[in-house]
Design a protein around this motif. Sequence first.
Motif, PDB file in Angstrom:
ATOM      1  N   ALA A 122      38.189  35.717  49.689  1.00 26.07           N
ATOM      2  CA  ALA A 122      38.262  34.856  48.237  1.00 26.07           C
ATOM      3  C   ALA A 122      36.668  34.746  47.670  1.00 26.07           C
ATOM      4  O   ALA A 122      36.664  33.793  47.151  1.00 26.07           O
ATOM      5  N   GLY A 123      35.989  35.793  47.965  1.00 26.99           N
ATOM      6  CA  GLY A 123      34.635  35.872  47.610  1.00 26.99           C
ATOM      7  C   GLY A 123      34.397  36.460  46.204  1.00 26.99           C
ATOM      8  O   GLY A 123      32.987  36.215  45.584  1.00 26.99           O
ATOM      9  N   THR A 124      35.178  37.122  45.655  1.00 30.53           N
ATOM     10  CA  THR A 124      34.796  37.904  44.303  1.00 30.53           C
ATOM     11  C   THR A 124      36.168  37.801  43.431  1.00 30.53           C
ATOM     12  O   THR A 124      37.285  37.594  43.851  1.00 30.53           O
ATOM     13  N   PHE A 125      35.946  38.048  42.173  1.00 30.37           N
ATOM     14  CA  PHE A 125      37.059  37.989  41.058  1.00 30.37           C
ATOM     15  C   PHE A 125      37.984  38.961  41.345  1.00 30.37           C
ATOM     16  O   PHE A 125      37.555  40.318  41.663  1.00 30.37           O
ATOM     17  N   LYS A 126      39.317  39.188  41.007  1.00 25.61           N
ATOM     18  CA  LYS A 126      40.077  40.002  40.933  1.00 25.61           C
ATOM     19  C   LYS A 126      40.338  40.396  39.392  1.00 25.61           C
ATOM     20  O   LYS A 126      39.850  39.816  38.432  1.00 25.61           O
ATOM     21  N   PRO A 127      41.251  41.484  39.025  1.00 23.54           N
ATOM     22  CA  PRO A 127      41.024  41.954  37.673  1.00 23.54           C
ATOM     23  C   PRO A 127      41.803  40.923  36.828  1.00 23.54           C
ATOM     24  O   PRO A 127      42.638  39.970  37.277  1.00 23.54           O
ATOM     25  N   ILE A 128      41.166  41.185  35.462  1.00 20.45           N
ATOM     26  CA  ILE A 128      41.984  40.241  34.540  1.00 20.45           C
ATOM     27  C   ILE A 128      43.127  41.029  33.713  1.00 20.45           C
ATOM     28  O   ILE A 128      43.145  42.367  34.369  1.00 20.45           O
ATOM     29  N   PRO A 129      43.951  40.591  33.233  1.00 18.82           N
ATOM     30  CA  PRO A 129      45.229  41.589  32.507  1.00 18.82           C
ATOM     31  C   PRO A 129      44.691  42.770  31.609  1.00 18.82           C
ATOM     32  O   PRO A 129      43.701  42.777  31.201  1.00 18.82           O
ATOM     33  N   MET A 130      45.474  43.573  31.524  1.00 16.81           N
ATOM     34  CA  MET A 130      45.442  44.884  30.758  1.00 16.81           C
ATOM     35  C   MET A 130      45.065  44.341  29.242  1.00 16.81           C
ATOM     36  O   MET A 130      45.786  43.607  28.625  1.00 16.81           O
ATOM     37  N   GLN A 131      44.040  44.926  28.837  1.00 10.98           N
ATOM     38  CA  GLN A 131      43.719  44.877  27.400  1.00 10.98           C
ATOM     39  C   GLN A 131      42.393  45.423  26.675  1.00 10.98           C
ATOM     40  O   GLN A 131      42.002  46.396  27.783  1.00 10.98           O
ATOM     41  N   SER A 132      41.773  45.457  25.806  1.00  7.49           N
ATOM     42  CA  SER A 132      40.928  46.348  25.225  1.00  7.49           C
ATOM     43  C   SER A 132      39.724  45.954  25.799  1.00  7.49           C
ATOM     44  O   SER A 132      39.246  44.913  26.205  1.00  7.49           O
ATOM     45  N   GLU A 133      38.882  47.138  25.801  1.00  5.63           N
ATOM     46  CA  GLU A 133      37.433  47.150  26.234  1.00  5.63           C
ATOM     47  C   GLU A 133      36.545  46.771  24.949  1.00  5.63           C
ATOM     48  O   GLU A 133      35.344  46.727  25.124  1.00  5.63           O
ATOM     49  N   GLU A 134      37.038  46.666  23.721  1.00  9.61           N
ATOM     50  CA  GLU A 134      36.136  46.399  22.685  1.00  9.61           C
ATOM     51  C   GLU A 134      35.843  44.892  22.375  1.00  9.61           C
ATOM     52  O   GLU A 134      34.647  44.741  21.603  1.00  9.61           O
ATOM     53  N   ASP A 135      36.435  44.200  22.904  1.00 11.46           N
ATOM     54  CA  ASP A 135      35.894  42.702  22.913  1.00 11.46           C
ATOM     55  C   ASP A 135      34.647  42.535  23.952  1.00 11.46           C
ATOM     56  O   ASP A 135      34.908  42.708  25.293  1.00 11.46           O
ATOM     57  N   GLU A 136      33.637  42.045  23.489  1.00 14.52           N
ATOM     58  CA  GLU A 136      32.557  42.137  24.005  1.00 14.52           C
ATOM     59  C   GLU A 136      32.652  41.037  25.178  1.00 14.52           C
ATOM     60  O   GLU A 136      31.917  40.952  26.197  1.00 14.52           O
ATOM     61  N   ARG A 137      33.232  39.952  24.970  1.00 18.10           N
ATOM     62  CA  ARG A 137      33.325  38.841  26.040  1.00 18.10           C
ATOM     63  C   ARG A 137      33.992  39.320  27.279  1.00 18.10           C
ATOM     64  O   ARG A 137      33.991  38.754  28.271  1.00 18.10           O
ATOM     65  N   TYR A 138      34.937  40.251  27.150  1.00 12.36           N
ATOM     66  CA  TYR A 138      35.561  40.556  28.134  1.00 12.36           C
ATOM     67  C   TYR A 138      35.347  42.493  28.663  1.00 12.36           C
ATOM     68  O   TYR A 138      35.996  42.930  29.848  1.00 12.36           O
ATOM     69  N   LYS A 139      34.299  42.825  27.918  1.00 13.60           N
ATOM     70  CA  LYS A 139      33.886  43.949  28.368  1.00 13.60           C
ATOM     71  C   LYS A 139      33.391  44.273  29.729  1.00 13.60           C
ATOM     72  O   LYS A 139      32.384  43.556  30.070  1.00 13.60           O
ATOM     73  N   GLY A 140      33.844  45.244  30.439  1.00 11.88           N
ATOM     74  CA  GLY A 140      33.138  45.642  31.786  1.00 11.88           C
ATOM     75  C   GLY A 140      33.699  44.706  32.894  1.00 11.88           C
ATOM     76  O   GLY A 140      33.641  45.126  33.964  1.00 11.88           O
ATOM     77  N   LEU A 141      34.535  44.010  32.554  1.00  8.68           N
ATOM     78  CA  LEU A 141      35.389  43.275  33.606  1.00  8.68           C
ATOM     79  C   LEU A 141      36.625  44.146  33.999  1.00  8.68           C
ATOM     80  O   LEU A 141      37.226  44.887  33.157  1.00  8.68           O
ATOM     81  N   GLU A 142      37.066  44.226  35.364  1.00  4.35           N
ATOM     82  CA  GLU A 142      38.159  45.077  35.712  1.00  4.35           C
ATOM     83  C   GLU A 142      39.157  44.804  35.312  1.00  4.35           C
ATOM     84  O   GLU A 142      39.669  43.403  35.241  1.00  4.35           O
TER      85      GLU A 142
END
Length: 276
Positions: A65-85
């Motif tokens: 439990a050392g790393t984050f897992k993916p966030i839900p399916m969504q756009s890559e356009e929002d800078e706040r979530y860009k680059g997150l799996e």
Amino acid sequence: MQQQEGEKMEIMRPKVTTQKGTYIGMREKNGILAFKGIPFAQPPVGPLRWQAPREVPNSRNTFDAGTFKPIPMQSEEDERYKGLEKSEDCLYLNVFTADLVTKNKPVLVWVYGGAYIKGGASRPLYNGDRMINENPDVILVTVNYRLGVFATLNLSKTDEAGRYRYSNNLAQMDLQAALKWVHDNIADFGGNPDNVTLFGHSAGSSNISAQLMMKESRPYFKKAIMHSSFAVDVGTTSWEDSLGAADVFFDILGNPTLDELLNLPAETIYDAQVKL
């Protein structure tokens, strides 16, 4: 030498055993203990797509439990979530605490906003190490929940057996499942399951309003803090509009059968959501 290295690893990587398994977390740079990417439900993929969340079975296994897992399916356009799996397999939560010695700490559960189509618990702003560093007497839990058509598609017209009767309310069901996991397991992290407060903003706030109206959720939290949209009618859609949106969505995809829809790649479904 090997024993010394093992002792150092034990110090750096905290361990908590629950009925769901043993989780090995990480110590953040400021010393806060973080347990990331803990599954609170089975992956909602394949035959479990658009199904209510299924509880993770009890286990004696050990999980990293050392790393984050993916966030839900969504756009890559929002800078706040860009680059997150991002993935359809997203039903994970994260636990932040200052120590594993103190017991019965109050628990805060964070519910992100994002207009029901974006958001995720691993956004850097939501990393709990800073909050817990300033408030070591509480435990923070951040949770993911499904977004967009993966959480809201009304399948009643094609689901004669009623297997997908919750398909248009899955964000609320996901949060309920996360709250149950917290209630059942947070004591092992030092939290008090009878002192849980939900807090969130925007769509997260509206989702909390929904939890207040869901009698099955009420045993799992005692208090709620809603930022910016405390209203029972915000984020809700009439049954007729929900069916109409589903009709358009099916048209975009060429009117597949339910079985065909369940076998489509998640990316294809998301592309159809964008068109919708």
